[in-house]
Motif scaffolding. Structure first.
Motif, mmCIF file in Angstrom:
data_model
loop_
_atom_site.group_PDB
_atom_site.id
_atom_site.type_symbol
_atom_site.label_atom_id
_atom_site.label_comp_id
_atom_site.label_asym_id
_atom_site.label_seq_id
_atom_site.Cartn_x
_atom_site.Cartn_y
_atom_site.Cartn_z
ATOM 1 N N GLN A 271 40.645 41.344 43.658
ATOM 2 C CA GLN A 271 40.429 40.016 44.244
ATOM 3 C C GLN A 271 39.097 39.481 43.770
ATOM 4 O O GLN A 271 38.129 40.232 43.624
ATOM 5 C CB GLN A 271 40.449 40.097 45.766
ATOM 6 C CG GLN A 271 41.822 40.407 46.343
ATOM 7 C CD GLN A 271 41.841 40.317 47.849
ATOM 8 O OE1 GLN A 271 40.870 40.672 48.510
ATOM 9 N NE2 GLN A 271 42.941 39.840 48.402
ATOM 10 N N LEU A 272 39.053 38.176 43.510
ATOM 11 C CA LEU A 272 37.835 37.519 43.065
ATOM 12 C C LEU A 272 37.540 36.342 43.980
ATOM 13 O O LEU A 272 38.438 35.577 44.322
ATOM 14 C CB LEU A 272 37.970 37.023 41.621
ATOM 15 C CG LEU A 272 38.326 38.070 40.566
ATOM 16 C CD1 LEU A 272 39.797 38.027 40.234
ATOM 17 C CD2 LEU A 272 37.499 37.872 39.310
ATOM 18 N N GLN A 273 36.285 36.209 44.350
ATOM 19 C CA GLN A 273 35.863 35.137 45.246
ATOM 20 C C GLN A 273 34.679 34.420 44.623
ATOM 21 O O GLN A 273 33.579 34.967 44.564
ATOM 22 C CB GLN A 273 35.468 35.713 46.602
ATOM 23 C CG GLN A 273 35.018 34.680 47.615
ATOM 24 C CD GLN A 273 36.176 33.862 48.161
ATOM 25 O OE1 GLN A 273 37.268 34.378 48.387
ATOM 26 N NE2 GLN A 273 35.931 32.584 48.373
ATOM 27 N N ALA A 274 34.923 33.192 44.165
ATOM 28 C CA ALA A 274 33.872 32.406 43.518
ATOM 29 C C ALA A 274 33.185 31.501 44.529
ATOM 30 O O ALA A 274 33.804 31.042 45.506
ATOM 31 C CB ALA A 274 34.466 31.580 42.386
ATOM 32 N N SER A 275 31.918 31.230 44.275
ATOM 33 C CA SER A 275 31.150 30.336 45.129
ATOM 34 C C SER A 275 30.001 29.751 44.335
ATOM 35 O O SER A 275 29.719 30.178 43.210
ATOM 36 C CB SER A 275 30.630 31.081 46.360
ATOM 37 O OG SER A 275 29.753 32.118 45.966
ATOM 38 N N GLY A 276 29.325 28.772 44.942
ATOM 39 C CA GLY A 276 28.130 28.229 44.323
ATOM 40 C C GLY A 276 28.281 26.837 43.744
ATOM 41 O O GLY A 276 27.303 26.254 43.297
ATOM 42 N N GLY A 277 29.490 26.315 43.733
ATOM 43 C CA GLY A 277 29.684 24.978 43.211
ATOM 44 C C GLY A 277 29.102 23.925 44.136
ATOM 45 O O GLY A 277 28.629 24.229 45.239
ATOM 46 N N CYS B 75 30.574 35.181 41.585
ATOM 47 C CA CYS B 75 31.949 35.639 41.777
ATOM 48 C C CYS B 75 31.893 37.104 42.184
ATOM 49 O O CYS B 75 31.453 37.954 41.409
ATOM 50 C CB CYS B 75 32.760 35.479 40.499
ATOM 51 S SG CYS B 75 34.443 36.138 40.606
ATOM 52 N N VAL B 76 32.334 37.362 43.400
ATOM 53 C CA VAL B 76 32.403 38.735 43.882
ATOM 54 C C VAL B 76 33.792 39.276 43.589
ATOM 55 O O VAL B 76 34.799 38.644 43.926
ATOM 56 C CB VAL B 76 32.108 38.803 45.389
ATOM 57 C CG1 VAL B 76 32.224 40.245 45.884
ATOM 58 C CG2 VAL B 76 30.713 38.261 45.687
ATOM 59 N N ILE B 77 33.830 40.433 42.992
ATOM 60 C CA ILE B 77 35.108 41.043 42.645
ATOM 61 C C ILE B 77 35.285 42.327 43.441
ATOM 62 O O ILE B 77 34.341 43.099 43.615
ATOM 63 C CB ILE B 77 35.209 41.314 41.131
ATOM 64 C CG1 ILE B 77 36.586 41.878 40.774
ATOM 65 C CG2 ILE B 77 34.090 42.221 40.633
ATOM 66 C CD1 ILE B 77 36.860 41.915 39.276
ATOM 67 N N SER B 78 36.491 42.517 43.944
ATOM 68 C CA SER B 78 36.793 43.743 44.672
ATOM 69 C C SER B 78 38.005 44.404 44.030
ATOM 70 O O SER B 78 38.924 43.732 43.565
ATOM 71 C CB SER B 78 37.054 43.444 46.150
ATOM 72 O OG SER B 78 38.125 42.526 46.291
ATOM 73 N N GLY B 79 37.975 45.707 44.019
ATOM 74 C CA GLY B 79 39.047 46.461 43.403
ATOM 75 C C GLY B 79 38.503 47.777 42.904
ATOM 76 O O GLY B 79 37.316 48.063 43.021
ATOM 77 N N SER B 80 39.352 48.567 42.305
ATOM 78 C CA SER B 80 38.918 49.883 41.828
ATOM 79 C C SER B 80 38.752 49.856 40.319
ATOM 80 O O SER B 80 39.456 49.146 39.613
ATOM 81 C CB SER B 80 39.922 50.958 42.240
ATOM 82 O OG SER B 80 41.187 50.675 41.671
#
Length: 113
Positions: free
Chosen positions: A2-8, A21-26
């Motif tokens: 999963q990717l969560q972008a922010s900052g715009g 962009c925070v990325i979660s996963g293995s």
């Protein structure tokens, strides 16, 4: 993954922004990450992506005005854009490629003239 972008946001021409962009996963490989953008009525295009730890490629419209970086301790990818122009307006997406493309939800960047 999963990717969560922010900052715009809304920025005046000539300003700068830093997207995250925070990325979660293995077993995330940050060399397979990058940023793309899509302006209204246009196709999604490359902004910047890693080819290796110290090697990146950039889209022609943004060359010399962006840096891409990462903090693996925070599982975060960054995009710093300088000297923003109205034509930089669009939704910015972070991307991770591993047996297919993973996309975040995008973050809107609007540059006023």
């Amino acid at each position: 993954v999963q990717l969560q972008a922010s900052g715009g946001g809304l920025v005046q021409a000539g300003g700068s922004l830093k997207l995250s962009c925070v990325i979660s996963g293995s077993e995330i490989n940050f060399d397979n990450m990058g940023w793309y953008r899509q302006a209204p009525g246009k196709q999604r295009e490359l902004v910047a992506k890693f080819r290796s730890f110290d090697n990146s490629i950039f889209g022609e419209p943004v060359k010399g005005r962006v840096t891409i970086s990462r903090d693996t301790t925070k599982n975060t990818l960054y995009l710093q854009i300088y000297n923003l122009k109205p034509e930089d307006t669009g939704v910015y997406y972070c991307n991770y490629f591993a047996n297919g493309d993973y996309w975040g939800q995008g973050t809107q960047v609007t540059v006023s003239s």
